[in-house]
Design a protein around this motif. Structure first.
Motif, PDB file in Angstrom:
ATOM      1  N   MET A  50       0.854  -1.192   0.000  1.00 15.99           N
ATOM      2  CA  MET A  50       0.000   0.000   0.000  1.00 15.99           C
ATOM      3  C   MET A  50       0.885   1.235   0.000  1.00 15.99           C
ATOM      4  N   THR A  51       0.616   2.178  -0.854  1.00 18.38           N
ATOM      5  CA  THR A  51       1.407   3.400  -0.937  1.00 18.38           C
ATOM      6  C   THR A  51       0.960   4.376   0.132  1.00 18.38           C
ATOM      7  N   ASP A  52       1.798   5.421   0.356  1.00 21.42           N
ATOM      8  CA  ASP A  52       1.450   6.448   1.326  1.00 21.42           C
ATOM      9  C   ASP A  52       0.163   7.144   0.925  1.00 21.42           C
ATOM     10  N   ASP A  53      -0.002   7.375  -0.393  1.00 17.42           N
ATOM     11  CA  ASP A  53      -1.213   8.049  -0.857  1.00 17.42           C
ATOM     12  C   ASP A  53      -2.439   7.202  -0.575  1.00 17.42           C
ATOM     13  N   GLN A  54      -2.288   5.888  -0.772  1.00 11.95           N
ATOM     14  CA  GLN A  54      -3.418   5.004  -0.519  1.00 11.95           C
ATOM     15  C   GLN A  54      -3.783   4.982   0.967  1.00 11.95           C
ATOM     16  N   ARG A  55      -2.733   4.971   1.816  1.00 13.00           N
ATOM     17  CA  ARG A  55      -2.993   4.968   3.249  1.00 13.00           C
ATOM     18  C   ARG A  55      -3.676   6.252   3.690  1.00 13.00           C
ATOM     19  N   SER A  56      -3.246   7.361   3.106  1.00 11.99           N
ATOM     20  CA  SER A  56      -3.802   8.646   3.525  1.00 11.99           C
ATOM     21  C   SER A  56      -5.249   8.810   3.112  1.00 11.99           C
ATOM     22  N   ALA A  57      -5.706   7.973   2.176  1.00 12.60           N
ATOM     23  CA  ALA A  57      -7.079   8.092   1.708  1.00 12.60           C
ATOM     24  C   ALA A  57      -8.075   7.581   2.747  1.00 12.60           C
ATOM     25  N   GLY A  58      -7.630   6.683   3.660  1.00  9.86           N
ATOM     26  CA  GLY A  58      -8.517   6.158   4.688  1.00  9.86           C
ATOM     27  C   GLY A  58      -8.075   6.595   6.062  1.00  9.86           C
ATOM     28  N   ALA A  59      -8.790   6.090   7.085  1.00  6.91           N
ATOM     29  CA  ALA A  59      -8.436   6.432   8.458  1.00  6.91           C
ATOM     30  C   ALA A  59      -7.110   5.792   8.835  1.00  6.91           C
ATOM     31  N   PRO A  60      -6.273   6.498   9.598  1.00  6.96           N
ATOM     32  CA  PRO A  60      -4.987   5.929  10.026  1.00  6.96           C
ATOM     33  C   PRO A  60      -5.210   4.662  10.838  1.00  6.96           C
ATOM     34  N   THR A  61      -4.297   3.724  10.722  1.00  8.22           N
ATOM     35  CA  THR A  61      -4.418   2.439  11.403  1.00  8.22           C
ATOM     36  C   THR A  61      -3.289   2.266  12.412  1.00  8.22           C
ATOM     37  N   LEU A  62      -3.372   1.185  13.194  1.00  9.70           N
ATOM     38  CA  LEU A  62      -2.292   0.863  14.126  1.00  9.70           C
ATOM     39  C   LEU A  62      -0.973   0.659  13.388  1.00  9.70           C
ATOM     40  N   GLU A  63      -1.055   0.081  12.187  1.00  4.02           N
ATOM     41  CA  GLU A  63       0.161  -0.126  11.402  1.00  4.02           C
ATOM     42  C   GLU A  63       0.808   1.208  11.030  1.00  4.02           C
ATOM     43  N   ASP A  64      -0.012   2.202  10.702  1.00  2.00           N
ATOM     44  CA  ASP A  64       0.524   3.527  10.380  1.00  2.00           C
ATOM     45  C   ASP A  64       1.247   4.120  11.585  1.00  2.00           C
ATOM     46  N   VAL A  65       0.645   3.981  12.754  1.00  5.04           N
ATOM     47  CA  VAL A  65       1.267   4.498  13.970  1.00  5.04           C
ATOM     48  C   VAL A  65       2.563   3.755  14.264  1.00  5.04           C
ATOM     49  N   ALA A  66       2.530   2.417  14.132  1.00  5.66           N
ATOM     50  CA  ALA A  66       3.724   1.616  14.396  1.00  5.66           C
ATOM     51  C   ALA A  66       4.866   2.011  13.471  1.00  5.66           C
ATOM     52  N   ARG A  67       4.539   2.250  12.192  1.00  7.08           N
ATOM     53  CA  ARG A  67       5.559   2.654  11.225  1.00  7.08           C
ATOM     54  C   ARG A  67       6.157   4.013  11.598  1.00  7.08           C
ATOM     55  N   ALA A  68       5.289   4.940  11.996  1.00  6.52           N
ATOM     56  CA  ALA A  68       5.761   6.277  12.354  1.00  6.52           C
ATOM     57  C   ALA A  68       6.598   6.266  13.630  1.00  6.52           C
ATOM     58  N   ALA A  69       6.247   5.368  14.573  1.00  5.37           N
ATOM     59  CA  ALA A  69       6.964   5.315  15.846  1.00  5.37           C
ATOM     60  C   ALA A  69       8.186   4.418  15.801  1.00  5.37           C
ATOM     61  N   GLY A  70       8.276   3.566  14.766  1.00  4.30           N
ATOM     62  CA  GLY A  70       9.401   2.649  14.667  1.00  4.30           C
ATOM     63  C   GLY A  70       9.314   1.505  15.648  1.00  4.30           C
ATOM     64  N   VAL A  71       8.075   1.087  15.959  1.00  2.48           N
ATOM     65  CA  VAL A  71       7.873  -0.035  16.877  1.00  2.48           C
ATOM     66  C   VAL A  71       6.892  -1.012  16.247  1.00  2.48           C
ATOM     67  N   SER A  72       6.639  -2.100  16.942  1.00  4.39           N
ATOM     68  CA  SER A  72       5.711  -3.100  16.411  1.00  4.39           C
ATOM     69  C   SER A  72       4.265  -2.678  16.630  1.00  4.39           C
ATOM     70  N   ARG A  73       3.373  -3.307  15.847  1.00  2.00           N
ATOM     71  CA  ARG A  73       1.945  -3.058  16.008  1.00  2.00           C
ATOM     72  C   ARG A  73       1.485  -3.444  17.403  1.00  2.00           C
ATOM     73  N   ALA A  74       2.044  -4.555  17.932  1.00  2.00           N
ATOM     74  CA  ALA A  74       1.655  -5.017  19.263  1.00  2.00           C
ATOM     75  C   ALA A  74       2.019  -3.985  20.336  1.00  2.00           C
ATOM     76  N   THR A  75       3.175  -3.347  20.170  1.00  4.21           N
ATOM     77  CA  THR A  75       3.589  -2.321  21.138  1.00  4.21           C
ATOM     78  C   THR A  75       2.647  -1.134  21.097  1.00  4.21           C
TER      79      THR A  75
END
Length: 369
Positions: A1-26
């Motif tokens: 999924m591209t950044d543009d595609q992600r930005s088209a919907g609501a942010p997800t836990l995966e988006d937060v994990a990617r931005a924070a540099g941690v796992s989804r579980a964290t």
């Protein structure tokens, strides 16, 4: 999924994990309030949540945490039904509310007319908001309303209760304790119950008022007390009388008020009729002091030239007074925040001991004394 595609919907836990540099579980653990996460990682996740605009799904989160993420802020009224209640009942919480009779509309109108309650709400909301929680305002002025509060808490609609009582005989704290529900009280209850509370050192505050009036040279001093069946009212009177006695003033004229402006006016009228030469007045809250100042001006007494006036609470009424009121500050917002912190700690450690936190008063000198 591209950044543009992600930005088209609501942010997800995966988006937060990617931005924070941690796992989804964290991210999930931080968002759901799990306590044993490194503070540095928690802060990184919170910043990522802010940057991405992620909003947790509360319904899904509740299934995981078994929490409502809501706190009941309960204003509890008289211990009897409104139609049978006396019209002169007072507050057991701050010394600022009149729990009088009348129906629900009358009770809520009295609550919202008092500056104390708004300060409590401010302290609670300011503490809860950064933690992703919110208060649910409830009124419990009848036995049926109190039963509804207990049922609301039992069914998990709120995780716990912050209780502000407006009557000394309020049975709600005992009902909550008996049900084993999490709660914290604003002010020491009139009767002992195993529930944590925050309160003020009321006697010390009254001591500050007495010493200030004496220090100004006042010698014919009277006091407008709060309702004496309320712990705050009784404590403020006791502290004031004890301090005056220690300074050689064994008799202090007293007129009992009900923590309202109107009762302050009536009390001041009585005091002036019986002691026309008085030169100092301590009113046990700012609303009564405001009423006292109004009556003194009507009788041609200058403030503080003829009569010095000291109030209690440092509420908005102190600044509305003319001249601005010298008063004993009760840090209501901080007390409400601490009450909320104690409740959240109780929810995190259900088996922890009940406790109390007592705040110190401070004299705020303005133009009235």
């Amino acid at each position: 999924m591209t950044d543009d595609q992600r930005s088209a919907g609501a942010p997800t836990l995966e988006d937060v994990a990617r931005a924070a540099g941690v796992s989804r579980a964290t991210v999930s653990r931080v968002v759901n309030g799990v306590r044993n996460v490194d503070p540095v990682i928690q802060e990184a996740v919170r910043q990522a949540v802010s940057v991405t605009g992620y909003t947790p799904n509360r319904a899904a989160r509740s299934l995981v945490t078994r929490r409502a993420d809501a706190i009941a802020l309960v204003v509890s009224g008289a211990g009897v039904e409104p139609e049978a209640a006396r019209g002169d009942s007072g507050t057991g919480a701050s010394g600022e509310e009149d729990g009088g009779s009348g129906g629900s509309g009358s009770f809520t109108a009295q609550v919202f007319a008092d500056p104390f309650f708004g300060r409590v709400v401010t302290g609670v909301v300011d503490y809860l908001r950064p933690r992703g929680m919110h208060p649910v305002l409830m009124f419990a002025e009848t036995s049926r309303a109190r039963e509804e509060v207990v049922a609301y808490l039992r069914q998990g609609s709120a995780d716990g209760a912050l209780v502000v009582s407006t009557h000394a005989e309020d049975p709600l704290p005992a009902l909550i304790a008996e049900a084993g529900l999490a709660a914290v009280l604003f002010a020491r209850p009139a009767r002992p119950v195993p529930v944590s509370y925050v309160d003020l050192a009321h006697q010390d505050g009254a001591r500050l008022a007495a010493e200030h009036l004496l220090g100004r040279g006042c010698r014919r001093i009277a006091t407008i007390s709060g309702p004496l069946d309320v712990p705050a009212g009784e404590a403020r009177l006791t502290g004031f009388r004890d301090t005056m006695a220690r300074h050689g003033h064994p008799y202090i004229p007293i007129a009992e008020g009900q923590f309202t402006q109107e009762s302050g006016e009536s009390a001041m009228e009585r005091l002036l009729a019986e002691h026309p030469d008085l030169d100092g007045v301590f009113a046990a809250n700012d609303l009564m002091a405001l009423g006292a100042c109004h009556v003194l001006r009507e009788h041609g007494r200058s403030i503080p030239g003829d009569v010095a006036v000291v109030g209690f609470d440092d509420s908005s009424a102190a600044l509305a007074c003319r001249p601005p009121l010298t008063t004993v500050r009760q840090p209501v917002e901080g007390m409400a925040a601490e009450m909320t912190r104690l409740l959240l700690d109780r929810l995190a450690r259900p088996d922890g001991p009940v406790t109390s936190v007592i705040f110190e008063p401070e004299l705020v000198v303005r133009g009235s004394a």
